[in-house]
Design an enzyme around this catalytic site. Structure first.
Site, PDB file in Angstrom:
ATOM      1  N   ASP A 173     -27.454  55.837  40.330  1.00 18.22           N
ATOM      2  CA  ASP A 173     -27.803  55.372  38.985  1.00 18.22           C
ATOM      3  C   ASP A 173     -26.535  55.063  38.194  1.00 18.22           C
ATOM      4  O   ASP A 173     -25.461  55.604  38.489  1.00 18.22           O
ATOM      5  CB  ASP A 173     -28.548  56.483  38.217  1.00 18.22           C
ATOM      6  CG  ASP A 173     -30.011  56.619  38.638  1.00 18.22           C
ATOM      7  OD1 ASP A 173     -30.519  55.776  39.391  1.00 18.22           O
ATOM      8  OD2 ASP A 173     -30.640  57.603  38.183  1.00 18.22           O
ATOM      9  N   ARG A 207     -29.613  47.477  41.804  1.00 19.60           N
ATOM     10  CA  ARG A 207     -30.760  47.526  40.884  1.00 19.60           C
ATOM     11  C   ARG A 207     -30.255  46.990  39.545  1.00 19.60           C
ATOM     12  O   ARG A 207     -29.267  47.492  39.016  1.00 19.60           O
ATOM     13  CB  ARG A 207     -31.235  48.975  40.684  1.00 19.60           C
ATOM     14  CG  ARG A 207     -32.263  49.104  39.541  1.00 19.60           C
ATOM     15  CD  ARG A 207     -32.392  50.542  39.013  1.00 19.60           C
ATOM     16  NE  ARG A 207     -32.886  51.461  40.001  1.00 19.60           N
ATOM     17  CZ  ARG A 207     -32.602  52.784  39.972  1.00 19.60           C
ATOM     18  NH1 ARG A 207     -31.834  53.292  39.038  1.00 19.60           N
ATOM     19  NH2 ARG A 207     -33.091  53.572  40.912  1.00 19.60           N
TER      20      ARG A 207
HETATM   21  C1  LIG Z   1     -36.626  52.032  37.957  1.00 24.32           C
HETATM   22  C2  LIG Z   1     -35.707  52.095  36.782  1.00 24.32           C
HETATM   23  C3  LIG Z   1     -34.461  52.656  36.944  1.00 24.32           C
HETATM   24  C4  LIG Z   1     -33.577  52.694  35.854  1.00 24.32           C
HETATM   25  N1  LIG Z   1     -32.292  53.153  36.054  1.00 24.32           N
HETATM   26  C5  LIG Z   1     -31.408  53.108  35.030  1.00 24.32           C
HETATM   27  C6  LIG Z   1     -30.040  53.435  35.223  1.00 24.32           C
HETATM   28  O1  LIG Z   1     -29.594  53.780  36.312  1.00 24.32           O
HETATM   29  N2  LIG Z   1     -29.209  53.352  34.150  1.00 24.32           N
HETATM   30  C7  LIG Z   1     -29.654  52.961  32.907  1.00 24.32           C
HETATM   31  O2  LIG Z   1     -28.859  52.890  31.978  1.00 24.32           O
HETATM   32  N3  LIG Z   1     -30.953  52.660  32.705  1.00 24.32           N
HETATM   33  C8  LIG Z   1     -31.832  52.719  33.719  1.00 24.32           C
HETATM   34  N4  LIG Z   1     -33.136  52.365  33.504  1.00 24.32           N
HETATM   35  C9  LIG Z   1     -33.637  52.187  32.121  1.00 24.32           C
HETATM   36  C10 LIG Z   1     -33.431  50.758  31.647  1.00 24.32           C
HETATM   37  O3  LIG Z   1     -32.068  50.519  31.466  1.00 24.32           O
HETATM   38  C11 LIG Z   1     -34.155  50.516  30.306  1.00 24.32           C
HETATM   39  O4  LIG Z   1     -33.691  51.417  29.341  1.00 24.32           O
HETATM   40  C12 LIG Z   1     -35.666  50.644  30.406  1.00 24.32           C
HETATM   41  O5  LIG Z   1     -36.154  50.156  31.618  1.00 24.32           O
HETATM   42  C13 LIG Z   1     -36.338  49.861  29.268  1.00 24.32           C
HETATM   43  O6  LIG Z   1     -36.055  48.503  29.386  1.00 24.32           O
HETATM   44  P1  LIG Z   1     -37.132  47.402  29.835  1.00 24.32           P
HETATM   45  O7  LIG Z   1     -36.469  46.526  30.845  1.00 24.32           O
HETATM   46  O8  LIG Z   1     -38.351  48.062  30.276  1.00 24.32           O
HETATM   47  O9  LIG Z   1     -37.320  46.483  28.561  1.00 24.32           O
HETATM   48  P2  LIG Z   1     -37.594  46.769  27.029  1.00 24.32           P
HETATM   49  O10 LIG Z   1     -37.279  45.509  26.334  1.00 24.32           O
HETATM   50  O11 LIG Z   1     -36.914  48.024  26.569  1.00 24.32           O
HETATM   51  O12 LIG Z   1     -39.139  47.044  27.009  1.00 24.32           O
HETATM   52  C14 LIG Z   1     -40.096  46.042  27.328  1.00 24.32           C
HETATM   53  C15 LIG Z   1     -41.489  46.621  27.212  1.00 24.32           C
HETATM   54  O13 LIG Z   1     -41.660  47.638  28.193  1.00 24.32           O
HETATM   55  C16 LIG Z   1     -42.404  48.738  27.663  1.00 24.32           C
HETATM   56  N5  LIG Z   1     -41.537  49.934  27.622  1.00 24.32           N
HETATM   57  C17 LIG Z   1     -40.213  49.982  27.847  1.00 24.32           C
HETATM   58  N6  LIG Z   1     -39.752  51.259  27.758  1.00 24.32           N
HETATM   59  C18 LIG Z   1     -40.833  52.003  27.432  1.00 24.32           C
HETATM   60  C19 LIG Z   1     -41.019  53.393  27.184  1.00 24.32           C
HETATM   61  N7  LIG Z   1     -40.023  54.256  27.246  1.00 24.32           N
HETATM   62  N8  LIG Z   1     -42.279  53.819  26.882  1.00 24.32           N
HETATM   63  C20 LIG Z   1     -43.321  52.972  26.836  1.00 24.32           C
HETATM   64  N9  LIG Z   1     -43.188  51.636  27.053  1.00 24.32           N
HETATM   65  C21 LIG Z   1     -41.976  51.167  27.346  1.00 24.32           C
HETATM   66  C22 LIG Z   1     -42.848  48.308  26.289  1.00 24.32           C
HETATM   67  O14 LIG Z   1     -44.096  47.675  26.414  1.00 24.32           O
HETATM   68  C23 LIG Z   1     -41.775  47.322  25.895  1.00 24.32           C
HETATM   69  O15 LIG Z   1     -42.198  46.408  24.920  1.00 24.32           O
HETATM   70  C24 LIG Z   1     -34.000  52.236  34.582  1.00 24.32           C
HETATM   71  C25 LIG Z   1     -35.267  51.676  34.439  1.00 24.32           C
HETATM   72  C26 LIG Z   1     -36.108  51.571  35.507  1.00 24.32           C
HETATM   73  C27 LIG Z   1     -37.430  50.926  35.330  1.00 24.32           C
END
Ligand SMILES: Cc1cc2nc3c(=O)[nH]c(=O)nc-3n(C[C@H](O)[C@H](O)[C@H](O)COP(=O)(O)OP(=O)(O)OC[C@H]3O[C@@H](n4cnc5c(N)ncnc54)[C@H](O)[C@@H]3O)c2cc1C
Length: 306
Positions: A131, A183
């Site tokens: 990560d 990723r």
């Molecule tokens: C499999 C996976 C691994 C990850 N690994 C890392 C990592 O190693 N390092 C790192 O910094 N980040 C990591 N993340 C987190 C990532 O960086 C984002 O903070 C997170 O995925 C929210 O961004 P989004 O792309 O969903 O878009 P956003 O623009 O934040 O959200 C889009 C939509 O998704 C939904 N959504 C998003 N988050 C939430 C929530 N918490 N609760 C409810 N609905 C939500 C809502 O409907 C929102 O409108 C990971 C995420 C995933 C899915």
């Protein structure tokens, strides 16, 4: 975005972490995002995920460990997870954080610890995802990953890049030369504008640029997002470029947008769910609240109800 920054700030407060972990009503609410406290509880969740056509990635919650002993416990936990995956036959790989393996104490220790886990995974034909954490450790995380890639194969270990960082497109280009499995996600930490795009629009544009670079590389990558716009852009690009559904995977977090998770799996896309479990849920949970402050009202309402 004051709420987001405030929640991410709170996620780093050690005193609150101790309080929250002991406060029962708060703990109950974590089940929305956390699969339980033990490996066995996580295995049960992963069985259900597998039954719905998706794979998983185990995440034992802990970061920024206090000493070498704690880092050692983390390594042992991951070795137990890898053995458990084989024993139960569930379809899952593992995700690790280098600060969990002692990165902030000593980067050699973190490399040595990560190496032990990757070695065991490689022996078992499994895969370890490193990560990405806050930007103060981006470079050292990439350096350790590159060393791991010298020691292990493409399909043994992969890395994460965050589209909010200005450096990410260049990093992706460099990493693809290794080659490396990446990723792409947006990024979950509080970062200053010198290193990260402050505007969501720029983060999203960069996400799409990097996603296209990755998918065009012919290597198997992970597209991690719950954002329907990012998902549509990925599907469009793949269709336009005749990239097969099996050539990449979507990834989402446990408990977030389950409808979309199921839909993509039903549509024949590879779908992987990141499954966090363990006692040290506080920073992870707070970052999930920060991503969608509406979650905060849900939590407060339930805490007040008792
Ligand atoms: C499999 C996976 C691994 C990850 N690994 C890392 C990592 O190693 N390092 C790192 O910094 N980040 C990591 N993340 C987190 C990532 O960086 C984002 O903070 C997170 O995925 C929210 O961004 P989004 O792309 O969903 O878009 P956003 O623009 O934040 O959200 C889009 C939509 O998704 C939904 N959504 C998003 N988050 C939430 C929530 N918490 N609760 C409810 N609905 C939500 C809502 O409907 C929102 O409108 C990971 C995420 C995933 C899915």
């Amino acid at each position: 975005m004051v709420t987001r920054s405030a929640l991410i700030y709170l996620s780093r407060q050690e005193g609150l972490k101790d309080f929250a972990t002991r406060f029962r009503p708060f703990k109950k609410l974590t089940t929305r995002f956390v699969a339980g406290e033990t490996i066995d509880e996580a295995v049960e969740m992963i069985r259900q995920i597998n039954a719905e056509g998706a794979t998983a990635s185990f995440d034992h919650l802990n970061e920024s460990v206090a000493g070498e002993n704690e880092a050692e416990q983390e390594v042992r936990e991951y070795l137990r997870i890898l053995a458990k995956i084989d024993e139960t036959g569930i379809r899952s790989n593992v995700s690790i954080k280098l600060t969990q393996f002692g990165l902030e104490l000593n980067s050699e220790l973190a490399h040595k610890n990560a190496r032990r886990v990757v070695e065991d995974a490689a022996r078992r034909g499994n895969f370890v995802r490193v990560d990405m954490e806050a930007s103060n450790v981006t470079q050292v995380t990439l350096d350790i990953f590159k060393r791991l890639r010298e020691e292990f194969d493409l399909n043994d270990v992969g890395i994460v890049l965050q589209s909010y960082l200005r450096r990410t497109y260049d990093d992706a280009q460099q990493l693809l030369k290794l080659p490396a499995r990446i990723r792409i996600c947006k990024g979950a930490y509080n970062e200053p504008p010198e290193v990260a795009f402050p505007d969501k629009k720029d983060v999203d544009n960069n996400y799409i640029r990097v996603m296209q670079l990755l998918l065009g590389s012919g290597i198997y990558h992970g597209v991690a997002t719950h954002d329907p716009k990012m998902i549509a852009a990925t599907i469009d690009f793949a269709q336009r470029e005749a990239i097969r559904k099996e050539a990449f995977e979507f990834q989402m977090l446990f408990g977030i947008r389950r409808d979309l998770q199921r839909q993509l799996a039903r549509d024949g896309y590879n779908m992987r769910i990141y499954v966090p479990y363990g006692k040290h849920w506080y920073p992870y949970f707070m970052r999930r609240l920060a991503e969608r402050p509406a979650n905060l009202w849900f939590v407060l309402k339930n805490v007040l109800k008792g």
